[in-house]
Design a protein around this motif. Structure first.
Motif, PDB file in Angstrom:
ATOM      1  N   THR A  83      -8.265   1.913   3.949  1.00 10.30           N
ATOM      2  CA  THR A  83      -6.984   1.351   4.372  1.00 10.30           C
ATOM      3  C   THR A  83      -6.614   0.068   3.628  1.00 10.30           C
ATOM      4  O   THR A  83      -5.575  -0.512   3.897  1.00 10.30           O
ATOM      5  CB  THR A  83      -6.980   1.092   5.895  1.00 10.30           C
ATOM      6  OG1 THR A  83      -8.108   0.286   6.242  1.00 10.30           O
ATOM      7  CG2 THR A  83      -7.034   2.411   6.656  1.00 10.30           C
ATOM      8  N   THR A  84      -7.465  -0.348   2.690  1.00 14.42           N
ATOM      9  CA  THR A  84      -7.038  -1.425   1.779  1.00 14.42           C
ATOM     10  C   THR A  84      -6.215  -0.836   0.639  1.00 14.42           C
ATOM     11  O   THR A  84      -5.528  -1.563  -0.077  1.00 14.42           O
ATOM     12  CB  THR A  84      -8.250  -2.184   1.189  1.00 14.42           C
ATOM     13  OG1 THR A  84      -8.978  -1.308   0.305  1.00 14.42           O
ATOM     14  CG2 THR A  84      -9.173  -2.692   2.290  1.00 14.42           C
ATOM     15  N   LYS A  85      -6.282   0.507   0.495  1.00 18.62           N
ATOM     16  CA  LYS A  85      -5.589   1.173  -0.606  1.00 18.62           C
ATOM     17  C   LYS A  85      -4.462   2.080  -0.156  1.00 18.62           C
ATOM     18  O   LYS A  85      -3.592   2.433  -0.956  1.00 18.62           O
ATOM     19  CB  LYS A  85      -6.595   2.003  -1.416  1.00 18.62           C
ATOM     20  CG  LYS A  85      -7.685   1.170  -2.070  1.00 18.62           C
ATOM     21  CD  LYS A  85      -8.654   2.061  -2.816  1.00 18.62           C
ATOM     22  CE  LYS A  85      -9.753   1.243  -3.479  1.00 18.62           C
ATOM     23  NZ  LYS A  85     -10.747   2.118  -4.164  1.00 18.62           N
ATOM     24  N   VAL A  86      -4.470   2.486   1.104  1.00 19.42           N
ATOM     25  CA  VAL A  86      -3.452   3.409   1.594  1.00 19.42           C
ATOM     26  C   VAL A  86      -3.232   3.183   3.083  1.00 19.42           C
ATOM     27  O   VAL A  86      -4.147   2.786   3.793  1.00 19.42           O
ATOM     28  CB  VAL A  86      -3.870   4.875   1.305  1.00 19.42           C
ATOM     29  CG1 VAL A  86      -5.045   5.282   2.176  1.00 19.42           C
ATOM     30  CG2 VAL A  86      -2.708   5.836   1.450  1.00 19.42           C
ATOM     31  N   LYS A  87      -2.010   3.420   3.533  1.00 15.62           N
ATOM     32  CA  LYS A  87      -1.655   3.228   4.944  1.00 15.62           C
ATOM     33  C   LYS A  87      -1.504   4.589   5.630  1.00 15.62           C
ATOM     34  O   LYS A  87      -0.605   5.357   5.292  1.00 15.62           O
ATOM     35  CB  LYS A  87      -0.344   2.449   5.066  1.00 15.62           C
ATOM     36  CG  LYS A  87       0.081   2.162   6.508  1.00 15.62           C
ATOM     37  CD  LYS A  87       1.493   1.591   6.588  1.00 15.62           C
ATOM     38  CE  LYS A  87       1.595   0.244   5.910  1.00 15.62           C
ATOM     39  NZ  LYS A  87       2.969  -0.341   6.099  1.00 15.62           N
TER      40      LYS A  87
ATOM     41  N   ARG B  74       0.816  -1.212   0.000  1.00 18.22           N
ATOM     42  CA  ARG B  74       0.000   0.000   0.000  1.00 18.22           C
ATOM     43  C   ARG B  74       0.853   1.267   0.000  1.00 18.22           C
ATOM     44  O   ARG B  74       1.865   1.325   0.693  1.00 18.22           O
ATOM     45  CB  ARG B  74      -0.903   0.036   1.235  1.00 18.22           C
ATOM     46  CG  ARG B  74      -2.021  -0.982   1.261  1.00 18.22           C
ATOM     47  CD  ARG B  74      -2.758  -0.920   2.600  1.00 18.22           C
ATOM     48  NE  ARG B  74      -1.892  -1.315   3.702  1.00 18.22           N
ATOM     49  CZ  ARG B  74      -2.144  -1.064   4.993  1.00 18.22           C
ATOM     50  NH1 ARG B  74      -3.245  -0.395   5.323  1.00 18.22           N
ATOM     51  NH2 ARG B  74      -1.308  -1.457   5.935  1.00 18.22           N
ATOM     52  N   PRO B  75       0.445   2.277  -0.752  1.00 22.05           N
ATOM     53  CA  PRO B  75       1.089   3.588  -0.625  1.00 22.05           C
ATOM     54  C   PRO B  75       0.894   4.111   0.806  1.00 22.05           C
ATOM     55  O   PRO B  75      -0.031   3.690   1.507  1.00 22.05           O
ATOM     56  CB  PRO B  75       0.337   4.454  -1.635  1.00 22.05           C
ATOM     57  CG  PRO B  75      -0.274   3.484  -2.594  1.00 22.05           C
ATOM     58  CD  PRO B  75      -0.590   2.261  -1.789  1.00 22.05           C
ATOM     59  N   ILE B  76       1.737   5.055   1.215  1.00 23.75           N
ATOM     60  CA  ILE B  76       1.657   5.629   2.553  1.00 23.75           C
ATOM     61  C   ILE B  76       1.065   7.029   2.473  1.00 23.75           C
ATOM     62  O   ILE B  76       1.417   7.805   1.592  1.00 23.75           O
ATOM     63  CB  ILE B  76       3.053   5.719   3.207  1.00 23.75           C
ATOM     64  CG1 ILE B  76       3.828   4.412   3.026  1.00 23.75           C
ATOM     65  CG2 ILE B  76       2.926   6.092   4.680  1.00 23.75           C
ATOM     66  CD1 ILE B  76       3.177   3.195   3.648  1.00 23.75           C
ATOM     67  N   PHE B  77       0.155   7.327   3.404  1.00 22.40           N
ATOM     68  CA  PHE B  77      -0.354   8.696   3.509  1.00 22.40           C
ATOM     69  C   PHE B  77       0.146   9.264   4.829  1.00 22.40           C
ATOM     70  O   PHE B  77      -0.343   8.922   5.890  1.00 22.40           O
ATOM     71  CB  PHE B  77      -1.881   8.744   3.450  1.00 22.40           C
ATOM     72  CG  PHE B  77      -2.393  10.051   2.906  1.00 22.40           C
ATOM     73  CD1 PHE B  77      -2.030  11.262   3.501  1.00 22.40           C
ATOM     74  CD2 PHE B  77      -3.196  10.086   1.791  1.00 22.40           C
ATOM     75  CE1 PHE B  77      -2.469  12.473   2.990  1.00 22.40           C
ATOM     76  CE2 PHE B  77      -3.645  11.299   1.264  1.00 22.40           C
ATOM     77  CZ  PHE B  77      -3.283  12.491   1.865  1.00 22.40           C
TER      78      PHE B  77
ATOM     79  N   GLU C  55      10.372   3.251   7.945  1.00 22.78           N
ATOM     80  CA  GLU C  55       9.568   2.832   9.094  1.00 22.78           C
ATOM     81  C   GLU C  55       8.134   2.494   8.691  1.00 22.78           C
ATOM     82  O   GLU C  55       7.526   1.585   9.253  1.00 22.78           O
ATOM     83  CB  GLU C  55       9.595   3.908  10.170  1.00 22.78           C
ATOM     84  CG  GLU C  55      10.960   4.066  10.813  1.00 22.78           C
ATOM     85  CD  GLU C  55      10.987   5.053  11.973  1.00 22.78           C
ATOM     86  OE1 GLU C  55      12.025   5.124  12.650  1.00 22.78           O
ATOM     87  OE2 GLU C  55       9.968   5.732  12.210  1.00 22.78           O
ATOM     88  N   ALA C  56       7.605   3.227   7.728  1.00 22.84           N
ATOM     89  CA  ALA C  56       6.231   2.970   7.295  1.00 22.84           C
ATOM     90  C   ALA C  56       6.148   1.846   6.286  1.00 22.84           C
ATOM     91  O   ALA C  56       5.056   1.343   5.999  1.00 22.84           O
ATOM     92  CB  ALA C  56       5.635   4.247   6.704  1.00 22.84           C
TER      93      ALA C  56
END
Length: 241
Positions: free
Chosen positions: A117-121, A13-16, A174-175
């Motif tokens: 949150t299935t698409k972005v963290k 997943r991409p990080i936000f 870290e993410a």
């Protein structure tokens, strides 16, 4: 909420990334409530006066100099005066009366709950120490909506903080960011956004109405409210039935 380290070896997943102070809560709200911004400036200046034996005027000037040069007053203090960052944290961040100011924010919680949150963290990225970071998100009632936090570790010298590329690199690791190109970031700091944008992050500068902003945009996107994220990035939010 994890404080560091990627969770999920195969997580693509991409990080936000969200900044915390003056971003997850409104600067205008705090100033109307108790002028907390000015109170923090007062505590910082008192620290400079006390520990560097300066006049109030000289303390203010040096504080502003370090903030502009490093993005964080304490970094200048540790670099040039061997000040213990944890002592600074105790006398400044931990001394702020946030418990009497910050309250749960249902609108903010709804926005964050609507992130898919299935698409972005969702991940926190702050220059504050971990104590302050956890305190703020708990008071706002949103501590359970982030999967981790990357913070400025006041117990480790030299300090690593935004806008240093080392801090953004640390946050990605870290993410567990799949790549630099798959990072979103919202921050109220023009300088932090400029450097994150230069790195290749999809960067959003939160510029609240009534507060001065530089004429040159910090990044591709500028918003006046976090609610505008729904319009900019509808694909990372749950689709309402």
């Amino acid at each position: 909420m994890a404080t560091n380290g990627a969770n999920g070896v195969n997580d693509s997943r991409p990080i936000f990334f969200f900044d915390i102070d003056n971003c997850l809560y409104s600067k205008a709200y705090l100033r109307a409530a108790c002028n907390i911004h000015d109170e923090m400036q007062t505590l910082i200046n008192k620290f400079f006066v006390k520990h560097l034996d300066l006049t109030s005027e000289d303390a203010h000037m040096l504080h502003q100099k370090y903030y502009k040069e490093y993005g964080l007053a304490i970094e200048g203090l540790t670099r040039h005066h061997k000040i213990d960052p944890l002592a600074f944290n105790r006398e400044v961040d931990d001394a702020l009366p946030l418990d009497n100011i910050l309250k749960p924010d249902p609108k903010l919680r709804k926005l964050l709950e609507n992130l898919d949150t299935t698409k972005v963290k969702p991940w926190l990225l702050t220059n504050a120490y971990i104590n302050h970071a956890k305190r703020v998100v708990k008071l706002l009632g949103i501590e359970d909506l982030f999967e981790g936090v990357t913070y400025c570790d006041y117990g480790s010298v030299p300090l690593i903080c935004k806008p240093s590329q080392d801090m953004y690199d640390k946050a990605e690791k870290e993410a567990g960011a799949p790549s630099t190109a798959q990072c979103y970031f919202v921050d109220d700091s023009h300088l932090n956004c400029v450097h994150a944008h230069a790195r290749g992050w999809t960067t959003v500068h939160l510029a609240e109405p009534g507060f001065p902003t530089p004429h040159k945009p910090a990044s591709k996107y500028t918003i006046s409210s976090l609610e505008e994220l729904r319009v900019l990035f509808p694909h990372v939010f749950k689709q309402e039935p």
